[in-house]
Design a protein around this motif. Structure first.
Motif, PDB file in Angstrom:
ATOM      1  N   UNK A 283       6.168  12.054  12.807  1.00 16.60           N
ATOM      2  CA  UNK A 283       4.786  12.181  12.496  1.00 16.60           C
ATOM      3  C   UNK A 283       4.566  11.125  11.399  1.00 16.60           C
ATOM      4  N   UNK A 284       3.081  10.671  11.649  1.00 14.48           N
ATOM      5  CA  UNK A 284       2.645   9.710  10.689  1.00 14.48           C
ATOM      6  C   UNK A 284       2.052  10.649   9.334  1.00 14.48           C
ATOM      7  N   UNK A 285       2.496   9.905   8.196  1.00 10.54           N
ATOM      8  CA  UNK A 285       2.387  10.403   6.709  1.00 10.54           C
ATOM      9  C   UNK A 285       0.785  10.609   6.575  1.00 10.54           C
ATOM     10  N   UNK A 286       0.366  11.715   5.849  1.00  6.39           N
ATOM     11  CA  UNK A 286      -0.943  12.128   5.767  1.00  6.39           C
ATOM     12  C   UNK A 286      -1.689  10.797   5.245  1.00  6.39           C
ATOM     13  N   UNK A 287      -1.251  10.029   4.427  1.00  8.17           N
ATOM     14  CA  UNK A 287      -1.942   9.181   3.496  1.00  8.17           C
ATOM     15  C   UNK A 287      -2.180   7.990   4.634  1.00  8.17           C
ATOM     16  N   UNK A 288      -1.222   7.683   5.558  1.00  8.17           N
ATOM     17  CA  UNK A 288      -1.228   6.599   6.523  1.00  8.17           C
ATOM     18  C   UNK A 288      -2.284   6.954   7.602  1.00  8.17           C
ATOM     19  N   UNK A 289      -2.161   8.306   7.825  1.00 10.10           N
ATOM     20  CA  UNK A 289      -3.490   8.740   8.763  1.00 10.10           C
ATOM     21  C   UNK A 289      -4.620   8.460   8.038  1.00 10.10           C
ATOM     22  N   UNK A 290      -4.969   8.946   6.749  1.00 13.81           N
ATOM     23  CA  UNK A 290      -6.118   8.480   6.131  1.00 13.81           C
ATOM     24  C   UNK A 290      -6.397   6.947   6.294  1.00 13.81           C
ATOM     25  N   UNK A 291      -5.412   6.151   6.064  1.00 17.78           N
ATOM     26  CA  UNK A 291      -5.830   4.787   6.431  1.00 17.78           C
ATOM     27  C   UNK A 291      -6.239   4.255   7.674  1.00 17.78           C
ATOM     28  N   UNK A 292      -5.609   5.004   8.830  1.00 19.88           N
ATOM     29  CA  UNK A 292      -6.208   4.883  10.222  1.00 19.88           C
ATOM     30  C   UNK A 292      -7.736   5.419  10.310  1.00 19.88           C
TER      31      UNK A 292
ATOM     32  N   UNK B  66       0.841  -1.109   0.032  1.00 21.28           N
ATOM     33  CA  UNK B  66       0.039  -0.047   0.038  1.00 21.28           C
ATOM     34  C   UNK B  66       0.729   1.234  -0.015  1.00 21.28           C
ATOM     35  N   UNK B  67       0.516   2.329  -0.817  1.00 21.52           N
ATOM     36  CA  UNK B  67       1.203   3.454  -0.801  1.00 21.52           C
ATOM     37  C   UNK B  67       0.237   4.635  -0.832  1.00 21.52           C
ATOM     38  N   UNK B  68       0.702   5.707  -0.970  1.00 20.17           N
ATOM     39  CA  UNK B  68      -0.188   6.969  -0.926  1.00 20.17           C
ATOM     40  C   UNK B  68      -1.134   7.002  -2.164  1.00 20.17           C
ATOM     41  N   UNK B  69      -0.564   6.201  -3.374  1.00 20.87           N
ATOM     42  CA  UNK B  69      -1.053   6.306  -4.573  1.00 20.87           C
ATOM     43  C   UNK B  69      -2.567   5.491  -4.576  1.00 20.87           C
ATOM     44  N   UNK B  70      -2.606   4.451  -3.723  1.00 19.44           N
ATOM     45  CA  UNK B  70      -3.512   3.405  -4.119  1.00 19.44           C
ATOM     46  C   UNK B  70      -4.670   3.592  -3.068  1.00 19.44           C
ATOM     47  N   UNK B  71      -5.587   3.148  -3.841  1.00 19.26           N
ATOM     48  CA  UNK B  71      -6.926   3.088  -2.808  1.00 19.26           C
ATOM     49  C   UNK B  71      -6.758   2.036  -1.653  1.00 19.26           C
ATOM     50  N   UNK B  72      -7.510   2.494  -0.409  1.00 19.58           N
ATOM     51  CA  UNK B  72      -7.596   1.456   0.553  1.00 19.58           C
ATOM     52  C   UNK B  72      -8.375   0.341   0.359  1.00 19.58           C
ATOM     53  N   UNK B  73      -7.954  -0.893   0.765  1.00 22.87           N
ATOM     54  CA  UNK B  73      -8.912  -2.097   0.476  1.00 22.87           C
ATOM     55  C   UNK B  73     -10.389  -1.877   1.362  1.00 22.87           C
ATOM     56  N   UNK B  74     -11.154  -2.901   0.753  1.00 19.90           N
ATOM     57  CA  UNK B  74     -12.694  -2.741   1.168  1.00 19.90           C
ATOM     58  C   UNK B  74     -12.590  -3.678   2.337  1.00 19.90           C
ATOM     59  N   UNK B  75     -13.213  -3.158   3.520  1.00 16.08           N
ATOM     60  CA  UNK B  75     -13.071  -3.855   4.680  1.00 16.08           C
ATOM     61  C   UNK B  75     -14.781  -3.752   5.169  1.00 16.08           C
ATOM     62  N   UNK B  76     -15.186  -4.938   5.666  1.00 14.57           N
ATOM     63  CA  UNK B  76     -16.653  -4.734   6.009  1.00 14.57           C
ATOM     64  C   UNK B  76     -16.674  -4.922   7.800  1.00 14.57           C
ATOM     65  N   UNK B  77     -17.776  -4.270   8.305  1.00 12.91           N
ATOM     66  CA  UNK B  77     -18.038  -4.088   9.526  1.00 12.91           C
ATOM     67  C   UNK B  77     -17.646  -5.456  10.265  1.00 12.91           C
TER      68      UNK B  77
ATOM     69  N   UNK C  13     -14.747   1.936   8.710  1.00 13.20           N
ATOM     70  CA  UNK C  13     -15.262   0.599   8.568  1.00 13.20           C
ATOM     71  C   UNK C  13     -16.161   0.018   9.854  1.00 13.20           C
ATOM     72  N   UNK C  14     -15.665   0.289  11.010  1.00 12.65           N
ATOM     73  CA  UNK C  14     -16.278   0.001  12.134  1.00 12.65           C
ATOM     74  C   UNK C  14     -16.020  -1.703  12.558  1.00 12.65           C
ATOM     75  N   UNK C  15     -15.010  -2.197  11.644  1.00  9.60           N
ATOM     76  CA  UNK C  15     -14.568  -3.483  12.003  1.00  9.60           C
ATOM     77  C   UNK C  15     -13.758  -3.441  13.462  1.00  9.60           C
ATOM     78  N   UNK C  16     -13.806  -4.683  13.881  1.00  9.83           N
ATOM     79  CA  UNK C  16     -13.112  -4.940  15.239  1.00  9.83           C
ATOM     80  C   UNK C  16     -11.452  -4.819  14.996  1.00  9.83           C
TER      81      UNK C  16
END
Length: 519
Positions: free
Chosen positions: A137-146, A110-121, A152-155
């Motif tokens: 500091x956490x990179x902007x795209x990593x923050x977006x991943x978090x 995964x990198x800043x240029x890729x879409x994040x994977x689909x995750x279900x609740x 997703x509300x997944x555990x």
């Protein structure tokens, strides 16, 4: 339980590798395998999609170990590498090669240029992106991943610590931290799990034993201890058969003013229920009949003034004095307290307006006996030490105050922290039901009652905070959070003592019917 610092954990890893003659890669395997075992025991082969997100350092290496074991045990696993830097740790690379050898589904970069994977609740996220060593500091795209994890509300299960969370400072951006449902922490929990500003980043936590060197674990002194039943049991002083009340001291509670005699009643009752042999209350005249009628076990001494404390004068010889509950800050009371401190050498527990008086006249702090116990609520603490910018700054200021005045300070909260010099004792008992009028008065009484019996002030404070919370934990089962009142905490204090010696309930044993029939 000891709470090790980041530096101590690194030292423990190094010593373990040396003394057990294992490599850091083998230690990583052990750690990752423990987390897999924890998951496997609970999932029992369930085909729930598991998304393992790995950083490129040692925490990511742990994640790759977990993912590999999940794969080889038939779980539905997708592994992702959060490709946030060009630097990869040696042990990460070893385990990156190992997981590629057991599955055709290689980890997805995964990198800043890729879409994040689909995750279900209903899926599971394993967060192994960053560990305790994060220092940037956490990179902007990593923050977006978090943030994506949360949406997703997944555990979410974090490895050792929620990614982005530091062990020794408060995050400036809550979106740059993983919000974990559960954290599996190696060797010890982290202090940040218990602080008001950072506890929200993990709902629950558990410590996993990864086999660190036993000598290191037992002999290393930590700045922070976590206090539970195991830690307070050695503090407990048993009673002999032929004991009498004279052996358990005489507690004096000084406080009260017109309309606030109840505070003294609560503190006095708590002191006696905590085990003091005798309890006397020094109060304004207006409270005499009320206190005598509501708490006949106490002896009552009255001030010359009808409505407030104006002159502290008593003929008894108390073992310990609790001052401040309901006392007010009238000028006459302030002067009376100052005159009292100038001639007092009896151990003190100071609460409420006693602390407010000290905050207004800080010169009085020099008159406090050694190891005086101060039990402020948050606003009283702020008046005493000044404003703080965050929880770590608060701890720093309280430690400095404690060292300067040789005092024990109780920082009240969901995890109440007792501070003495540079040492922190984090309590594990208590619940939101304690957010009720008078609970602080009860705590003051419990601590004074324990000092009265011969517990040293620090031990009495640690033990008292534990008992106070444990009693509330027992009482809340009957009353709930909203209906719990401070008197209930006193009423169930005996149950809290008894609980110290209760063994954990054993699951019922299964019997072989055929064997039974042959008996």
């Amino acid at each position: 339980m000891k709470i090790f610092s980041k530096e101590q954990i690194y030292e423990g890893d190094k010593l373990t590798a040396e003394r057990q003659n294992i490599s850091s890669t083998e230690l990583m395997e052990r750690a990752g395998n423990q987390i897999f075992n924890w998951m496997h025991m609970r999932m029992q082969g369930a085909q729930v999609p598991v998304h393992v997100f790995c950083g490129i350092g040692n925490n990511g290496g742990d994640g790759l170990v977990i993912a590999r074991h999940l794969v080889t045990h038939g779980y539905d696993v997708k592994t992702y590498i959060v490709n946030c830097s060009d630097k990869r740790s040696k042990d990460f690379l070893v385990n990156y090669d190992r997981i590629k050898n057991v599955t055709k589904k290689w980890p997805i970069l995964l990198s800043c240029t890729e879409d994040f994977p689909e995750i279900h609740q209903d899926d599971i996220i394993v967060d192994a992106v960053f560990g305790i060593g994060l220092n940037r500091p956490v990179d902007t795209w990593v923050k977006a991943l978090f943030v994506h994890f949360r949406i997703t509300k997944a555990f979410t299960l974090s490895v050792d610590i929620p990614s982005g969370l530091s062990t020794d400072k408060i995050p400036t951006d809550s979106d740059a931290v993983v919000w974990a449902g559960f954290t599996l922490s190696f060797a010890s929990p982290k202090l940040v799990f218990f602080l008001p500003e950072t506890a929200k980043y993990t709902v629950q936590w558990e410590v996993l034993d990864i086999g660190l060197d036993q000598e290191f674990l037992y002999t290393t002194e930590t700045e922070v201890d976590l206090i539970g039943k195991h830690e307070v049991l050695p503090i407990y002083i048993p009673r002999e058969k032929f004991s009498h009340k004279g052996q358990f001291g005489h507690t004096l509670i000084i406080g009260g003013s017109y309309g606030k005699i109840g505070a003294v009643t609560l503190a006095s009752r708590a002191a006696l229920s905590a085990g003091a042999g005798l309890v006397s209350a020094f109060i304004p005249k207006c409270g005499y009949h009320a206190l005598q009628a509501s708490f006949p076990e106490a002896m009552v001494i009255t001030d010359v003034n009808e409505d407030l404390i104006s002159k502290i004068d008593f003929k008894i010889a108390p073992t310990v004095i609790g001052f401040g509950v309901g006392v007010g800050t009238n000028t006459k009371t302030v002067n009376a307290f100052e005159a009292f401190l100038k001639n007092n050498n009896i151990p003190l527990v100071i609460d409420a307006d006693g602390i407010n008086i000290l905050s207004k006249k800080k010169a009085l702090l020099k008159l406090l006996p050694e190891s005086t116990v101060l039990t402020p609520h948050p606003k009283e603490l702020e008046r005493l030490i000044g404003k703080w910018k965050d929880d770590f700054d608060k701890l720093k200021k309280v430690k400095a105050f404690s060292k300067k005045h040789n005092a024990i300070v109780v920082i009240k909260g969901a995890n109440t922290i007792t501070v003495f010099q540079d040492k922190l004792y984090v309590n594990t008992t208590g619940n939101p039901g304690l957010a009720t009028a008078g609970s602080g008065d009860v705590l003051t009484g419990i601590i004074t009652g324990l000092i009265s019996q011969g517990y040293n002030p620090l031990a009495a404070t640690i033990f008292g905070v534990y008992l106070h919370g444990k009693s509330a934990d027992i009482a809340v089962e009957y009353f709930g959070y909203q209906s719990l009142i401070s008197s209930h905490v006193i009423d169930y204090l005996g149950e809290a003592f008894i609980d110290l010696f209760k063994q954990p309930e054993q699951p019922p044993q299964e019997h072989d019917e055929e064997d039974n029939s042959n008996q």
